[in-house]
Scaffold this motif. Structure first.
Motif, mmCIF file in Angstrom:
data_model
loop_
_atom_site.group_PDB
_atom_site.id
_atom_site.type_symbol
_atom_site.label_atom_id
_atom_site.label_comp_id
_atom_site.label_asym_id
_atom_site.label_seq_id
_atom_site.Cartn_x
_atom_site.Cartn_y
_atom_site.Cartn_z
ATOM 1 N N GLY B 31 -4.339 -0.740 -5.216
ATOM 2 C CA GLY B 31 -3.929 -1.971 -5.893
ATOM 3 C C GLY B 31 -2.651 -2.352 -5.611
ATOM 4 N N ILE B 32 -1.719 -1.239 -5.187
ATOM 5 C CA ILE B 32 -0.391 -1.914 -5.016
ATOM 6 C C ILE B 32 0.000 -1.976 -3.241
ATOM 7 C CG2 ILE B 32 2.275 -0.979 -5.253
ATOM 8 C CD1 ILE B 32 0.864 0.043 -8.063
ATOM 9 N N LEU B 33 -0.452 -1.112 -2.637
ATOM 10 C CA LEU B 33 -0.108 -1.207 -1.364
ATOM 11 C C LEU B 33 -1.270 -1.658 -0.456
ATOM 12 C CD1 LEU B 33 1.694 2.197 -1.505
ATOM 13 C CD2 LEU B 33 2.872 -0.242 -1.347
ATOM 14 N N GLY B 34 -2.559 -1.764 -1.056
ATOM 15 C CA GLY B 34 -3.611 -2.282 -0.316
ATOM 16 C C GLY B 34 -4.221 -1.115 0.966
ATOM 17 N N ILE B 35 -3.630 0.135 0.643
ATOM 18 C CA ILE B 35 -3.901 1.108 1.535
ATOM 19 C C ILE B 35 -5.294 1.958 1.183
ATOM 20 C CG2 ILE B 35 -3.019 3.242 2.735
ATOM 21 C CD1 ILE B 35 -0.332 2.028 2.240
ATOM 22 N N ALA B 36 -6.071 2.124 2.192
ATOM 23 C CA ALA B 36 -7.224 3.157 1.848
ATOM 24 C C ALA B 36 -6.773 4.593 2.298
ATOM 25 C CB ALA B 36 -8.517 2.752 2.636
ATOM 26 N N GLU B 81 4.437 8.561 2.409
ATOM 27 C CA GLU B 81 4.920 7.136 2.191
ATOM 28 C C GLU B 81 6.024 6.710 3.197
ATOM 29 O OE1 GLU B 81 6.281 3.313 0.989
ATOM 30 O OE2 GLU B 81 7.306 5.198 0.807
ATOM 31 N N ARG B 82 7.131 7.568 2.978
ATOM 32 C CA ARG B 82 8.346 7.220 3.900
ATOM 33 C C ARG B 82 8.018 7.428 5.368
ATOM 34 N NH1 ARG B 82 11.895 3.979 2.041
ATOM 35 N NH2 ARG B 82 9.869 3.271 1.050
ATOM 36 N N ARG B 89 4.424 -0.903 7.143
ATOM 37 C CA ARG B 89 4.242 -1.876 5.914
ATOM 38 C C ARG B 89 3.839 -3.525 6.334
ATOM 39 N NH1 ARG B 89 9.151 -0.952 7.107
ATOM 40 N NH2 ARG B 89 10.818 -2.536 6.489
ATOM 41 N N ASN B 90 4.697 -3.826 7.400
ATOM 42 C CA ASN B 90 4.447 -5.332 8.022
ATOM 43 C C ASN B 90 3.352 -5.311 9.141
ATOM 44 O OD1 ASN B 90 6.209 -6.040 5.826
ATOM 45 N ND2 ASN B 90 7.867 -5.318 7.148
ATOM 46 N N GLY B 182 13.703 -9.589 -8.384
ATOM 47 C CA GLY B 182 14.317 -8.294 -8.158
ATOM 48 C C GLY B 182 13.859 -6.923 -8.538
ATOM 49 N N ILE B 183 12.576 -7.014 -8.460
ATOM 50 C CA ILE B 183 11.980 -5.378 -8.391
ATOM 51 C C ILE B 183 12.142 -4.735 -7.019
ATOM 52 C CG2 ILE B 183 9.836 -4.161 -8.401
ATOM 53 C CD1 ILE B 183 9.044 -6.008 -10.683
ATOM 54 N N ASN B 184 12.385 -3.822 -6.885
ATOM 55 C CA ASN B 184 12.801 -2.863 -5.611
ATOM 56 C C ASN B 184 11.240 -2.452 -5.322
ATOM 57 O OD1 ASN B 184 13.166 -1.270 -3.486
ATOM 58 N ND2 ASN B 184 14.797 -0.172 -4.555
ATOM 59 N N VAL B 185 10.665 -3.039 -4.174
ATOM 60 C CA VAL B 185 9.444 -2.722 -4.140
ATOM 61 C C VAL B 185 9.150 -1.258 -3.196
ATOM 62 C CG1 VAL B 185 7.370 -3.437 -2.549
ATOM 63 C CG2 VAL B 185 8.736 -5.091 -3.704
ATOM 64 N N ASN B 186 10.289 -1.059 -2.395
ATOM 65 C CA ASN B 186 10.326 0.255 -1.894
ATOM 66 C C ASN B 186 10.193 1.483 -2.995
ATOM 67 O OD1 ASN B 186 10.309 -0.252 0.922
ATOM 68 N ND2 ASN B 186 12.726 -0.237 0.826
ATOM 69 N N ALA B 187 10.994 1.229 -4.119
ATOM 70 C CA ALA B 187 11.056 2.270 -4.831
ATOM 71 C C ALA B 187 9.511 2.322 -5.631
ATOM 72 C CB ALA B 187 12.248 1.887 -5.966
ATOM 73 N N VAL B 188 9.287 1.299 -5.701
ATOM 74 C CA VAL B 188 7.867 1.097 -6.278
ATOM 75 C C VAL B 188 6.676 1.806 -5.639
ATOM 76 C CG1 VAL B 188 5.877 -0.443 -7.241
ATOM 77 C CG2 VAL B 188 8.206 -1.102 -7.848
#
Lengths: 403, 289
Positions: B31-36, B81-82, B89-90, B182-188
């Motif tokens: 839902g958040i990253l679109g990754i299977a 993730e890291r 991610r792009n 202003g949400i930090n997407v990385n942290a999310v």
């Protein structure tokens, strides 16, 4: 220069008859077995049993073939119970190492792959624990197997369950392993022939460990007894869950696991009284003195107790010895095949073979042993009695099938 | 007959609750990253092995071991993730897809090397069996239902009631707008991976306690997890909960009333049926995008 070469050639010719006429020769046999990975629990003990048998035969003076005496040596490879790997090993042994006799073979998938090509090769294959029927049913003239196919035992098991007063039987078994489905089908046929009724045939897949749905369903049909078969890793869960569901009717089965393997999953109370109906593989209680001697020798050499299946491989070596002595040659494979086909149960073998027409192997190269009923009592498999086995009748049927 | 029906319902709910835990982890990542995230099942198995290690080798109790394993799992998730997903991610989605497949192999084989081929059962000591009017309820299965329920409720509170949860929902709904707020997407994304992997580990522990952890189990778990995702709606949390339970119960009923030979077939027929009739999934409004 040319003269020198000729001289060398002459020298080589002069030397070679000398080595050929030496009193003692070495016959190298190939061993292909699962020595690592999941199949190693069957493959390693087979390899050790072969090594032990060879050591004993060599120490006893070797094999007398015609005027010569042969000592045995092995080239051993790990086939990982994998079909591709096993085929490569067979190619290596036959083409590169020039071996004419292959033995070992614990596992159905890898052995089946080799058996399917061996018919075209100039070699003799002795199969051990691998149970799939097709390995010998295909009818290759150079394949011989000490372990009987699964469905041979299944028919005996069906008659035994009926003889225990069971009228309605519920079955839960592995869905897609030929060894278990063939055993199950033979059991059903024999059980129904004795007047029994099968109330349900439920199955489970390769990674299933939850059989509660199947057990609950069969429980609702109120059978007199259950029959549960498959690999021990899964069947142990079925017994645990049957106990949890409060199933009190007797549970018969076919899986051949050790008590430790069952008790890792199911409690002693869950296992108490469960039956395992299988070919009497090595078992010092059920077999005689030779078996006890084998267990002692194996333990002395390898510092562990032999596994039930190891004797299939041990007996291969003694079968080969008897056949070579009878044939009087190690190079004429047709003569050795003929000898294998005609030998009686030789001396030195551990298991209780049931000859067909007085011969150890039937026309398809298949041997038969007695079947037994074992019951789980006080955390051990106790031998209760022999099953009503009919090797001759099964063999007659076996000649008509090809897979 | 009624007793058997209730018994089968209970059997199905227990299995379904495990499917739900697996699917929840998959769905929040999707839902958040679109990754299977195919490696999710292997992470779950890793968690089961680690828990067993804590219990058998270090002598911890079951629940402390499970909590510790979930923490280790969360760290592993952040690491994945890291190291694996962040750099792509792009990039086009196919890159993350290939990485997910690669990770599955790496973790699966690492498990094999570290913990061997034998099946491992996490010892719990919960061997009692309750009997309620003929329906047998093994203690362990009751606890598994309870643990799954606690985890699901905890996750719901976290997502619905906390600031971080709100951030997660915001990124899921509209990523560019969330960044503008202003949400930090990385942290999310790190938070989501940690949460998902911890849930996966919990599922792995439950599988290991009720059944066994062994090579090959994780594949089946992920397939079922994705089936639940499609059943319930990709990225939907209520969808994962309902979908998991529906799948578990329908599998069990398929075994009970049709045949166990068709158990898996029926689960997937159900999935295809949902796709045909309600392609957005059971619990997702079609206007949600």
């Amino acid at each position: 220069m040319r003269r020198l070469a000729l001289l060398a050639l002459a020298g080589a010719f002069a030397l070679s008859p000398m080595t050929a006429s030496a009193e003692e020769k070495t016959l190298t046999v190939g061993v292909s077995d699962a020595l690592s990975g999941g199949g190693a629990v069957y493959g390693m003990p087979q390899k050790r049993a072969i090594d032990l048998a060879i050591e004993q035969i060599n120490a006893g003076g070797g094999i007398k073939v015609g005027d010569d005496t042969y000592k045995l040596a092995t080239i051993e490879y790990d086939d990982k119970a994998d079909p591709t790997e096993a085929t490569n090993v067979a190619r290596k042994l036959i083409d590169r190492d020039g071996v004419k006799y292959l033995m070992g073979y614990c596992c159905s998938a890898s052995t089946g792959a080799v058996a399917s090509i061996i018919g075209r090769e100039d070699a003799i294959m002795l199969v051990g624990t691998a149970g799939a029927r097709a390995i010998t049913a295909a009818g290759h003239k150079n394949v011989f197997r000490t372990r009987p196919p699964g469905d041979y035992t299944g028919a005996a098991a069906g008659r035994f369950i009926a003889s225990q007063g069971v009228k309605k039987l519920g079955i839960i078994s592995a869905r897609d392993v030929a060894l278990f489905t063939q055993y199950r089908d033979a059991l059903i046929e024999a059980f129904e022939a004795e007047g029994g009724e099968i109330v349900a045939v439920e199955t489970f897949g390769g990674q299933d460990r939850d059989m509660t749905a199947q057990l609950t369903k069969v429980r609702g049909l109120e059978p007199d007894a259950y029959f549960i078969s498959g690999y021990v890793e899964q069947v142990a869960f079925a017994h645990r869950q049957a106990h949890e569901l409060g199933i009190a009717a007797p549970r018969y089965g076919f899986s051949g696991g050790s008590p430790e393997q069952f008790l890792r999953v199911a409690s002693s109370e869950a296992m108490e009284g469960v039956w395992d109906l299988l070919a009497i593989e090595f078992n010092a209680d059920a077999l005689g003195e030779t078996a006890k001697a084998y267990a002692e020798a194996y333990q002395a050499k390898w510092n562990e107790y032999p596994t039930p299946n190891s004797a299939f491989a041990y007996d291969q070596v003694y079968v080969l010895k008897a056949a070579l002595e009878a044939a009087g040659t190690v190079d004429d494979l047709d003569a050795v095949k003929e000898a294998l086909r005609n030998i009686e149960v030789p001396e030195g073998v551990v298991l209780n073979y049931l000859p067909v027409d007085g011969k150890m192997f039937d026309p398809k190269g298949q041997a038969y042993i007695s079947n037994g009923a074992f019951q789980f009592r006080d955390d051990k498999w106790a031998f209760v009695e022999e099953l009503p086995s009919d090797a001759a009748a099964y063999s007659a049927y076996f000649q008509t099938v090809r897979d | 007959m009624l007793v058997d029906l209730i018994q089968q319902l209970f059997n199905g709910l227990v299995i379904g609750s495990i499917y739900t835990l697996v699917a929840l982890g998959l769905t929040i990542i999707f839902g958040i990253l679109g990754i299977a995230h195919f490696a999710h099942g292997s992470v779950a198995m890793f968690g089961g092995y680690i828990t067993y290690f804590f219990i058998a080798s270090l002598g911890f109790g079951l629940f402390p071991s499970m909590a510790a394993a979930m923490a280790v799992g969360a760290l592993l998730g952040v690491g994945l993730e890291r190291i694996a997903y962040y750099p792509v991610r792009n990039a086009p989605p196919i890159n993350a897809f290939i990485i997910a497949l690669g990770l599955t192999l790496i973790i699966e084989k690492s498990n094999l090397i570290l913990f061997g081929v034998d099946q491992i059962i996490i010892p719990t000591g919960f061997t009692r069996v309750f009997n309620v009017g003929g329906v047998t309820l093994p203690e362990l299965r009751v606890y598994i239902l309870a643990i799954a329920a606690v985890l699901v409720i905890g996750l719901t509170i976290l997502i619905q009631r906390t600031w971080m949860g709100m951030a997660v929902r915001a990124v899921a709904q509209n990523r560019p707008a969330a960044v503008l707020m202003g949400i930090n997407v990385n942290a999310v994304s790190m938070f989501v991976f940690a949460l998902s992997s911890a849930l996966g580990v919990a599922a792995g522990v439950l599988v290991g306690a009720l059944f066994a952890i062994a090579p090959g189990v994780s594949g089946g778990l992920v397939v079922k997890g994705f089936a639940v995702l499609i059943l319930g709606g990709l990225g939907s949390i209520p969808g994962a909960i309902v979908g998991g339970l529906v799948l578990g119960v329908s599998e069990t009923f398929a075994s009970a009333f049709i045949s166990s030979a068709y158990k898996d077939v029926i689960a997937f027929l159900l999935m295809i049926g949902v796709l045909l009739v309600k392609p957005e999934g059971l619990m997702r409004r079609s206007a949600a995008r």
